[in-house]
Design an enzyme around this catalytic site. Structure first.
Site, PDB file in Angstrom:
ATOM      1  N   ARG A  75     -12.719   8.222   6.424  1.00 40.80           N
ATOM      2  CA  ARG A  75     -11.294   8.007   6.717  1.00 40.80           C
ATOM      3  C   ARG A  75     -10.849   9.015   7.773  1.00 40.80           C
ATOM      4  NH1 ARG A  75      -7.876   7.898   1.430  1.00 40.80           N
ATOM      5  NH2 ARG A  75      -8.964   5.933   1.095  1.00 40.80           N
ATOM      6  N   ARG A 144      -2.435  14.369   1.989  1.00 42.60           N
ATOM      7  CA  ARG A 144      -3.160  13.378   2.799  1.00 42.60           C
ATOM      8  C   ARG A 144      -2.422  13.086   4.115  1.00 42.60           C
ATOM      9  NH1 ARG A 144      -6.287  10.025  -0.658  1.00 42.60           N
ATOM     10  NH2 ARG A 144      -7.131  11.302  -2.323  1.00 42.60           N
ATOM     11  N   LYS A 208      -4.507  14.204  -5.599  1.00 38.54           N
ATOM     12  CA  LYS A 208      -4.062  13.837  -4.257  1.00 38.54           C
ATOM     13  C   LYS A 208      -2.545  13.975  -4.124  1.00 38.54           C
ATOM     14  CE  LYS A 208      -5.720   9.562  -4.725  1.00 38.54           C
ATOM     15  NZ  LYS A 208      -5.948   8.104  -4.637  1.00 38.54           N
ATOM     16  N   LYS A 210       0.855  12.892  -1.433  1.00 42.18           N
ATOM     17  CA  LYS A 210       1.186  12.013  -0.308  1.00 42.18           C
ATOM     18  C   LYS A 210       2.619  12.205   0.171  1.00 42.18           C
ATOM     19  CE  LYS A 210      -2.246   8.634  -1.625  1.00 42.18           C
ATOM     20  NZ  LYS A 210      -2.569   7.235  -1.942  1.00 42.18           N
ATOM     21  N   CYS A 429      -5.619  -4.682  -0.418  1.00 42.30           N
ATOM     22  CA  CYS A 429      -6.477  -3.497  -0.325  1.00 42.30           C
ATOM     23  C   CYS A 429      -7.901  -3.932   0.004  1.00 42.30           C
ATOM     24  CB  CYS A 429      -6.445  -2.723  -1.637  1.00 42.30           C
ATOM     25  SG  CYS A 429      -7.399  -3.542  -2.921  1.00 42.30           S
ATOM     26  N   CYS A 435     -15.407  -0.971  -2.297  1.00 42.78           N
ATOM     27  CA  CYS A 435     -14.687  -0.111  -3.227  1.00 42.78           C
ATOM     28  C   CYS A 435     -15.369  -0.109  -4.597  1.00 42.78           C
ATOM     29  CB  CYS A 435     -13.236  -0.562  -3.385  1.00 42.78           C
ATOM     30  SG  CYS A 435     -12.388   0.503  -4.561  1.00 42.78           S
ATOM     31  N   CYS A 474      -7.732  -3.776  -8.180  1.00 45.80           N
ATOM     32  CA  CYS A 474      -7.650  -3.039  -9.452  1.00 45.80           C
ATOM     33  C   CYS A 474      -6.260  -2.418  -9.534  1.00 45.80           C
ATOM     34  CB  CYS A 474      -8.755  -1.990  -9.534  1.00 45.80           C
ATOM     35  SG  CYS A 474      -8.342  -0.418  -8.762  1.00 45.80           S
ATOM     36  N   CYS A 478      -3.611   0.463  -4.224  1.00 38.62           N
ATOM     37  CA  CYS A 478      -3.755   0.917  -2.839  1.00 38.62           C
ATOM     38  C   CYS A 478      -2.941   0.099  -1.837  1.00 38.62           C
ATOM     39  CB  CYS A 478      -5.220   0.923  -2.437  1.00 38.62           C
ATOM     40  SG  CYS A 478      -6.190   2.071  -3.426  1.00 38.62           S
TER      41      CYS A 478
HETATM   42 FE1  SRM Z   1      -6.405   4.111  -2.477  1.00 42.63          FE
HETATM   43  C1  SRM Z   1      -8.822   5.211  -4.554  1.00 42.63           C
HETATM   44  C2  SRM Z   1      -8.660   2.614  -0.524  1.00 42.63           C
HETATM   45  C3  SRM Z   1      -4.034   3.701  -0.115  1.00 42.63           C
HETATM   46  C4  SRM Z   1      -3.979   4.700  -4.826  1.00 42.63           C
HETATM   47  N1  SRM Z   1      -8.406   4.009  -2.511  1.00 42.63           N
HETATM   48  C5  SRM Z   1      -9.242   4.567  -3.431  1.00 42.63           C
HETATM   49  C6  SRM Z   1     -10.711   4.428  -3.012  1.00 42.63           C
HETATM   50  C7  SRM Z   1     -11.073   5.649  -2.227  1.00 42.63           C
HETATM   51  C8  SRM Z   1     -11.702   4.103  -4.140  1.00 42.63           C
HETATM   52  C9  SRM Z   1     -12.398   5.247  -4.834  1.00 42.63           C
HETATM   53  O1  SRM Z   1     -11.752   6.215  -5.271  1.00 42.63           O
HETATM   54  O2  SRM Z   1     -13.614   5.136  -4.976  1.00 42.63           O
HETATM   55  C10 SRM Z   1     -10.594   3.178  -2.088  1.00 42.63           C
HETATM   56  C11 SRM Z   1     -11.647   3.031  -1.014  1.00 42.63           C
HETATM   57  C12 SRM Z   1     -11.927   1.574  -0.756  1.00 42.63           C
HETATM   58  C13 SRM Z   1     -12.759   1.328   0.430  1.00 42.63           C
HETATM   59  O3  SRM Z   1     -13.865   0.777   0.268  1.00 42.63           O
HETATM   60  O4  SRM Z   1     -12.329   1.633   1.540  1.00 42.63           O
HETATM   61  C14 SRM Z   1      -9.149   3.265  -1.655  1.00 42.63           C
HETATM   62  N2  SRM Z   1      -6.386   3.411  -0.619  1.00 42.63           N
HETATM   63  C15 SRM Z   1      -7.406   2.745  -0.023  1.00 42.63           C
HETATM   64  C16 SRM Z   1      -6.971   2.116   1.286  1.00 42.63           C
HETATM   65  C17 SRM Z   1      -8.063   2.097   2.357  1.00 42.63           C
HETATM   66  C18 SRM Z   1      -6.466   0.700   0.985  1.00 42.63           C
HETATM   67  C19 SRM Z   1      -6.257  -0.196   2.166  1.00 42.63           C
HETATM   68  O5  SRM Z   1      -6.743  -1.324   2.063  1.00 42.63           O
HETATM   69  O6  SRM Z   1      -5.635   0.178   3.142  1.00 42.63           O
HETATM   70  C20 SRM Z   1      -5.755   3.008   1.602  1.00 42.63           C
HETATM   71  C21 SRM Z   1      -6.135   4.231   2.394  1.00 42.63           C
HETATM   72  C22 SRM Z   1      -4.920   5.049   2.697  1.00 42.63           C
HETATM   73  C23 SRM Z   1      -5.171   6.233   3.586  1.00 42.63           C
HETATM   74  O7  SRM Z   1      -5.352   6.021   4.783  1.00 42.63           O
HETATM   75  O8  SRM Z   1      -5.108   7.360   3.104  1.00 42.63           O
HETATM   76  C24 SRM Z   1      -5.339   3.425   0.202  1.00 42.63           C
HETATM   77  N3  SRM Z   1      -4.373   4.283  -2.446  1.00 42.63           N
HETATM   78  C25 SRM Z   1      -3.581   3.957  -1.389  1.00 42.63           C
HETATM   79  C26 SRM Z   1      -2.215   3.859  -1.810  1.00 42.63           C
HETATM   80  C27 SRM Z   1      -1.033   3.455  -0.947  1.00 42.63           C
HETATM   81  C28 SRM Z   1      -0.340   4.629  -0.342  1.00 42.63           C
HETATM   82  O9  SRM Z   1      -0.832   5.761  -0.398  1.00 42.63           O
HETATM   83  O10 SRM Z   1       0.733   4.417   0.216  1.00 42.63           O
HETATM   84  C29 SRM Z   1      -2.205   4.133  -3.175  1.00 42.63           C
HETATM   85  C30 SRM Z   1      -0.962   4.056  -4.102  1.00 42.63           C
HETATM   86  C31 SRM Z   1      -0.031   5.178  -3.952  1.00 42.63           C
HETATM   87  C32 SRM Z   1      -0.448   6.321  -4.828  1.00 42.63           C
HETATM   88  O11 SRM Z   1      -1.256   7.128  -4.403  1.00 42.63           O
HETATM   89  O12 SRM Z   1       0.025   6.372  -5.969  1.00 42.63           O
HETATM   90  C33 SRM Z   1      -3.563   4.403  -3.554  1.00 42.63           C
HETATM   91  N4  SRM Z   1      -6.397   4.888  -4.355  1.00 42.63           N
HETATM   92  C34 SRM Z   1      -5.315   4.986  -5.171  1.00 42.63           C
HETATM   93  C35 SRM Z   1      -5.739   5.423  -6.469  1.00 42.63           C
HETATM   94  C36 SRM Z   1      -4.841   5.649  -7.702  1.00 42.63           C
HETATM   95  C37 SRM Z   1      -4.324   7.027  -7.772  1.00 42.63           C
HETATM   96  C38 SRM Z   1      -3.591   7.292  -9.053  1.00 42.63           C
HETATM   97  O13 SRM Z   1      -2.510   7.857  -9.002  1.00 42.63           O
HETATM   98  O14 SRM Z   1      -4.098   6.962 -10.119  1.00 42.63           O
HETATM   99  C39 SRM Z   1      -7.146   5.570  -6.400  1.00 42.63           C
HETATM  100  C40 SRM Z   1      -8.088   6.022  -7.526  1.00 42.63           C
HETATM  101  C41 SRM Z   1      -8.051   7.491  -7.746  1.00 42.63           C
HETATM  102  O15 SRM Z   1      -7.488   8.268  -6.996  1.00 42.63           O
HETATM  103  O16 SRM Z   1      -8.650   7.884  -8.758  1.00 42.63           O
HETATM  104  C42 SRM Z   1      -7.523   5.206  -5.061  1.00 42.63           C
HETATM  105 FE1  SF4 Z   2     -10.235  -0.174  -4.621  1.00 42.68          FE
HETATM  106 FE2  SF4 Z   2      -8.450  -0.568  -6.498  1.00 42.68          FE
HETATM  107 FE3  SF4 Z   2      -7.768   0.729  -4.286  1.00 42.68          FE
HETATM  108 FE4  SF4 Z   2      -8.202  -1.828  -4.175  1.00 42.68          FE
HETATM  109  S1  SF4 Z   2      -6.586  -0.856  -5.381  1.00 42.68           S
HETATM  110  S2  SF4 Z   2      -9.053  -0.300  -2.757  1.00 42.68           S
HETATM  111  S3  SF4 Z   2      -9.798  -2.127  -5.662  1.00 42.68           S
HETATM  112  S4  SF4 Z   2      -9.203   1.437  -5.798  1.00 42.68           S
END
Ligand code: SRM
Ligand code: SF4
Length: 573
Positions: A75, A144, A208, A210, A429, A435, A474, A478
């Site tokens: 990233r 981030r 994390k 944000k 996402c 993922c 899931c 995201c």
């Molecule tokens: Fe996310 C984890 C992709 C924005 C909440 N997110 C992941 C991981 C890294 C999976 C992992 O932990 O193994 C995913 C990688 C997938 C892949 O193959 O690329 C992933 N998140 C993404 C992206 C690429 C989705 C997209 O399609 O654009 C976004 C990358 C953002 C960036 O550039 O930094 C992305 N993730 C978000 C957002 C939206 C936002 O930030 O505005 C959220 C919800 C807001 C929040 O943080 O509450 C988000 N991602 C999560 C979570 C849940 C965190 C939690 O509070 O429980 C995880 C899982 C974790 O952290 O354990 C996660």
């Molecule tokens: Fe992966 Fe779940 Fe985030 Fe989608 S919402 S990218 S399935 S961790």
């Protein structure tokens, strides 16, 4: 923290890591496996990379007794979402040379590569840095990528706000030399703990963190889904300062009601001069009071709920040594992007393109990657990533516009935004196959589901009516599904929880409407609601508001209510 509660395993990994070094350098040199050690996988996130494996190939490789098809997601941070044409070209080159020939535009205005194998990881990260971008703190328990409204040049205020976003990002970037040593062959320099990480300390944050900034009336960065947000307050074209909002987040876990999405509370106002200090002190409050024992309860939103927003404000004022001012008035209209051409007061033009799923790639009938490459070669403005996974070719000078228009035509990109308003307001996402946490498809399935739903939309004359619709594989959220008017959250392959009633401007959480709906049942489930919306909506009424007024779901008032008050009769409908 009570004595009987143990710190989570990640806290020990961070403590042992010597400021994020761990044994990453040794792991990269080990050619006997495509993977890294479990501890180093956790530390790698702080450096902006995740170990993954191709889940489409898992069964086959297991059958053939092969190691999983390991590769790495990288990233790239893009504070405020702004990249130069030179950076775009390098991103494209690296994606083509070392990744899977796609650039993923993320929901936080960043770039992602997928499929980089271990032996190419160091070189790729090094070359990213050579074009003045980086990956440090793109993931991990730190602040981030800082987001901000993506089209700052439309007014002086926007330009000021972009600088603020970049200032916060710089200030909160980890200071450890580990990143330089491991990826950039930097020299080892001995320093004391306070010098290494004056803000974070050696265990960084509990989880994390944000931050985002918006300039109303556009909430295209989803202010309320972030740990910390700044809402620009503008009077007579002058930026007066920012309202401060704390405690937003989306992540939750199926069947665990202690986890829930939460919208941020607006707690006060700060001036432009104070904003970096306020960001730092909010981070310190979370560093000192966030839960380090349970990673499912360690996001700042739970710290805010556990102590109360008033307590957070009082603690913040104490850390600041001065008080935040009273909240100023503001209003958001929507959280979507404005597509097509916009001309600004300087005579420059900006074109917002729709990028399905944020995936920039070449397909047989849509050579988007190549087209953008050709545009980047002659573009004298910049590229802006939106938080809705779209792309703005920004600051096109009058001299370049005809050439760029020709290329847009040649590569079939010109009409990217001539789609149904439903599709233009969709987000998915990544999910499968990269993922590791996905339970169902998202990016690869939503386009087809939209095609099915567009039939219903057309039949009911709603082609130009924006409805926000989001899908995640899931419940981690995201694509920020819980603030969409319609959302699908993966439960199992081909099955989704369906949520309704989110606010059109991202100002209200949705509510579960139906659980574990099979993919083929989604269209029949939603068609009658959409048809009724077309017939019975009040003047200007949004789909999410309509779903609540007509009783499909109850309104979710706060995060803690997310799992409650599901209308029993909604299930009977
Ligand atoms: Fe996310 C984890 C992709 C924005 C909440 N997110 C992941 C991981 C890294 C999976 C992992 O932990 O193994 C995913 C990688 C997938 C892949 O193959 O690329 C992933 N998140 C993404 C992206 C690429 C989705 C997209 O399609 O654009 C976004 C990358 C953002 C960036 O550039 O930094 C992305 N993730 C978000 C957002 C939206 C936002 O930030 O505005 C959220 C919800 C807001 C929040 O943080 O509450 C988000 N991602 C999560 C979570 C849940 C965190 C939690 O509070 O429980 C995880 C899982 C974790 O952290 O354990 C996660
Ligand atoms: Fe992966 Fe779940 Fe985030 Fe989608 S919402 S990218 S399935 S961790």
């Amino acid at each position: 923290m009570s004595e009987e509660k143990k710190l989570s395993a990640n806290e020990h990994i961070k403590t042992r890591s010597n400021y994020l070094r761990g044994t990453i350098a040794e792991g990269l040199a080990d050619q006997s496996t495509g993977a890294m050690s479990e501890d180093d996988q956790q530390l790698l996130k702080f450096h902006g990379t995740y170990q993954q494996d191709d889940r489409d190939l898992r069964a086959d490789r297991r059958k053939n007794k092969l190691e999983k098809a390991y590769s790495f997601m990288i990233r790239i941070r893009v504070p405020g979402g702004v990249a130069t044409p030179a950076q775009w070209l390098e991103t494209d080159r690296l994606a083509t040379q070392f990744a899977n020939s796609t650039i993923k535009l993320t929901t936080r205005q960043a770039f992602q590569f997928h499929g980089v194998i271990k032996s190419n990881l160091k070189r790729t990260i090094k070359e990213i840095n050579q074009c003045a971008m980086d990956t440090i703190a793109a993931c991990g328990d730190v602040n981030r990528n800082v987001m901000c409204n993506p089209n700052p040049y439309l007014s002086e205020v926007h330009a000021e706000v972009l600088k603020v976003a970049q200032g916060i990002s710089d200030h909160l970037t980890p200071q450890t030399r580990a990143y330089h040593e491991i990826w950039l062959d930097g020299e080892k320099i001995e320093t004391s703990e306070e010098e290494v990480e004056p803000i974070y300390g050696k265990t960084y944050l509990p989880r994390k963190f944000k931050i985002t900034i918006a300039v109303p009336p556009s909430n295209d960065v989803d202010i309320f889904a972030n740990c910390l947000s700044f809402i620009a307050i503008v009077e007579d074209g002058k930026l007066l300062g920012f309202n401060v909002a704390v405690g937003g987040g989306m992540g939750s876990t199926h069947n665990n009601e202690k986890t829930y999405p939460r919208l941020a509370d607006v707690i006060g106002f700060c001036t432009v001069d104070q904003v970096v200090d306020v960001a730092e002190k909010v981070v310190l409050v979370q560093r000192d009071f966030g839960d380090r024992t349970d990673r499912k309860h360690s996001r700042f939103k739970y710290t805010v709920d556990d102590h109360g927003a008033e307590w957070i404000l009082a603690k913040l004022n104490e850390y600041l040594g001065y008080e935040l001012g009273p909240v100023r008035e503001f209003k958001f209209d929507d959280n979507g992007d404005r597509f097509g051409w916009v001309d600004d007061a300087n005579g420059n033009s900006h074109l917002t393109l729709f990028v399905q799923g944020g995936r920039v790639q070449d397909t047989a009938d849509y050579p988007l990657l190549t087209g953008l490459r050709e545009i980047a070669k002659i573009h004298d403005g910049d590229f802006r990533l939106t938080a809705n996974q779209n792309l703005i070719i920004a600051n096109i000078s009058p001299a370049k516009r005809p050439e760029i228009e020709k290329l847009l035509e040649q590569y079939g990109i010109k009409d990217s935004h001539l789609k149904s308003a439903l599709r233009l307001n969709s987000l998915a996402c990544v999910a499968l196959p990269t993922c590791g946490l996905s339970l169902a498809e998202a990016e690869r399935y939503l386009p087809d589901l939209l095609t099915e739903l567009e039939e219903v939309i057309e039949e009911n004359g709603l082609r130009h009516d924006a409805i926000t619709i989001r899908m995640t594989g899931c419940p981690n959220g995201c694509a920020r599904p819980y603030i969409a008017e319609i959302a699908f959250v993966g439960r199992a392959p081909g099955k989704y929880n369906v949520y309704l009633g989110g606010g059109f401007a991202g100002q209200r959480l949705s509510k579960l409407y139906r659980e574990s709906v099979k993919a083929e049942d989604i269209k029949p489930l939603l068609a009658p609601i959409i048809a009724r919306y077309a017939r019975e909506r009040n003047d200007g009424e949004r789909f999410g508001d309509f779903c609540i007024r007509t009783g499909y779901v109850n309104a979710t008032v706060q995060g803690k209510d997310f799992h409650q008050n599901i209308l029993s009769e909604a299930y009977a409908r």
